[in-house]
Structures are given as C-alpha cells and as structure tokens.
Design a protein around this motif. Structure first.
Motif, mmCIF file in Angstrom:
data_model
loop_
_atom_site.group_PDB
_atom_site.id
_atom_site.type_symbol
_atom_site.label_atom_id
_atom_site.label_comp_id
_atom_site.label_asym_id
_atom_site.label_seq_id
_atom_site.Cartn_x
_atom_site.Cartn_y
_atom_site.Cartn_z
ATOM 1 N N UNK A 233 -9.510 -11.735 -14.515
ATOM 2 C CA UNK A 233 -8.603 -10.993 -15.388
ATOM 3 C C UNK A 233 -8.426 -9.553 -14.902
ATOM 4 N N UNK A 234 -9.517 -8.908 -14.560
ATOM 5 C CA UNK A 234 -9.464 -7.511 -14.133
ATOM 6 C C UNK A 234 -8.756 -7.343 -12.788
ATOM 7 N N UNK A 235 -9.093 -8.198 -11.819
ATOM 8 C CA UNK A 235 -8.610 -8.028 -10.452
ATOM 9 C C UNK A 235 -7.285 -8.724 -10.182
ATOM 10 N N UNK A 236 -7.008 -9.834 -10.817
ATOM 11 C CA UNK A 236 -5.822 -10.622 -10.474
ATOM 12 C C UNK A 236 -4.784 -10.713 -11.585
ATOM 13 N N UNK A 237 -5.156 -10.373 -12.791
ATOM 14 C CA UNK A 237 -4.199 -10.418 -13.899
ATOM 15 C C UNK A 237 -3.820 -9.029 -14.393
ATOM 16 N N UNK A 238 -4.208 -7.993 -13.654
ATOM 17 C CA UNK A 238 -3.755 -6.650 -13.966
ATOM 18 C C UNK A 238 -4.616 -5.830 -14.895
ATOM 19 N N UNK A 239 -5.781 -6.320 -15.264
ATOM 20 C CA UNK A 239 -6.631 -5.572 -16.189
ATOM 21 C C UNK A 239 -6.967 -4.169 -15.725
ATOM 22 N N UNK A 240 -7.302 -4.008 -14.452
ATOM 23 C CA UNK A 240 -7.673 -2.688 -13.927
ATOM 24 C C UNK A 240 -6.465 -1.788 -13.707
ATOM 25 N N UNK B 203 3.160 -2.300 -10.042
ATOM 26 C CA UNK B 203 3.166 -3.657 -9.499
ATOM 27 C C UNK B 203 2.483 -3.670 -8.130
ATOM 28 N N UNK B 204 2.812 -2.702 -7.293
ATOM 29 C CA UNK B 204 2.207 -2.629 -5.957
ATOM 30 C C UNK B 204 0.697 -2.426 -6.065
ATOM 31 N N UNK B 205 0.259 -1.572 -6.983
ATOM 32 C CA UNK B 205 -1.169 -1.353 -7.186
ATOM 33 C C UNK B 205 -1.839 -2.644 -7.672
ATOM 34 N N UNK B 206 -1.183 -3.342 -8.561
ATOM 35 C CA UNK B 206 -1.686 -4.636 -9.034
ATOM 36 C C UNK B 206 -1.890 -5.590 -7.853
ATOM 37 N N UNK B 207 -0.926 -5.620 -6.941
ATOM 38 C CA UNK B 207 -1.043 -6.485 -5.763
ATOM 39 C C UNK B 207 -2.192 -6.040 -4.858
ATOM 40 N N UNK B 208 -2.444 -4.742 -4.782
ATOM 41 C CA UNK B 208 -3.589 -4.257 -3.999
ATOM 42 C C UNK B 208 -4.898 -4.760 -4.605
ATOM 43 N N UNK C 190 0.836 -1.200 0.000
ATOM 44 C CA UNK C 190 0.000 0.000 0.000
ATOM 45 C C UNK C 190 0.876 1.258 0.000
ATOM 46 N N UNK C 191 1.887 1.293 0.854
ATOM 47 C CA UNK C 191 2.787 2.454 0.908
ATOM 48 C C UNK C 191 3.482 2.670 -0.435
ATOM 49 N N UNK C 192 3.901 1.587 -1.076
ATOM 50 C CA UNK C 192 4.567 1.691 -2.380
ATOM 51 C C UNK C 192 3.597 2.207 -3.442
#
Length: 143
Positions: free
Chosen positions: A128-135, A68-73, A55-57
């Motif tokens: 795809x959107x939430x876990x594979x980076x679509x968003x 990448x950090x946003x993708x993990x969020x 979150x901090x990143x």
C-alpha cells in the motif's frame, strides 16, 4: 518550442509510451486523464525504460504530474528492493538516490531517505505504501 509548450495529442500505445510521450503528457495531464488509462498504468510505466524520464519529472516542482512521477519512483524502488534487485539494478537506483539527495527538494529527499530505509530492512516493504501511493499521499520520512 519545448515539449511543455506543445500540444499533447495522446499516446501511440498507452501500455508502452515513449519517454517523449510521457514527458509531453506530464505537462498536460488533463489531455488524457489517468482514469482513462489502462488499469495499473502506474505499474506498467514504472520500469527501466521510463525511470529516467519519471525521475526528471519528479524533480521538477512545476510539473503538473509530479506526484504521479514520484508515485512511480516509489513503485520502481520498492520493486527493486523487495526483489533484492532482480527486478531493477541496484546501481541505477543508487545513482537516482544520490541525485535526489543532491538536487532534489524535500519530496525527493524524503523519497531517497525512504528508499535507503527500505534497503537496510526490505521486510518493511508495504505494498500500500510503496505501490498504491501511500507514501506520496501522506508524505513522510520512515523512521
């Protein structure tokens, strides 16, 4: 000297990095390219132990690994919401959403908005959107 200024020398165990290792890598991501990480590394690090660091990143516009950090969020939130908060605490996610809304820029505000949309209708979860980076790749607010 801050972690951003120090030289990152790699992970002791890339499958279970420490918050300090993840933070150091995020400011020098070319030192250990994502392609060289274990398969599904994004899924491995998107858990409770590292969520505050991620979150901090993601909050830091100058972080080279911010996307990448946003993708993990997105992975963390999607996993929590789709499991009706059996995987992750609703309280913890709610605190992160509030912080993103108060202190984040448009990317973080969009993440918080999208999480709130999914919380009201978990059936909208799309892997795809939430876990594979679509968003993250096509940043937008869900309607």
């Amino acid at each position: 000297m801050s972690l951003q200024e120090s030289t990152f020398r790699g992970f002791a165990n890339p499958v279970d990095p420490s918050p300090a290792e993840l933070r150091a890598w995020a400011y020098q991501p070319d030192s250990v390219p994502l392609e060289s990480m274990p398969q599904d590394w994004d899924l491995l690090v998107s858990g409770d132990q590292l969520i505050t660091t991620l979150f901090d990143l993601a909050l830091d516009p100058s972080c080279p690994a911010r996307r990448f950090a946003l993708h993990c969020l997105y992975i963390y939130a999607g996993d929590g919401i789709r499991t009706r908060f059996r995987a992750h605490s609703k309280r913890r996610l709610s605190k992160l959403l509030k912080q993103a809304e108060q202190h984040g820029d448009e990317l973080m505000a969009s993440w918080a908005h999208n999480c709130r949309v999914l919380m009201t209708d978990p059936e909208r979860f799309d892997y795809h959107e939430w876990c594979e980076g679509g968003l993250v790749r096509q940043a937008r607010r869900l309607g």
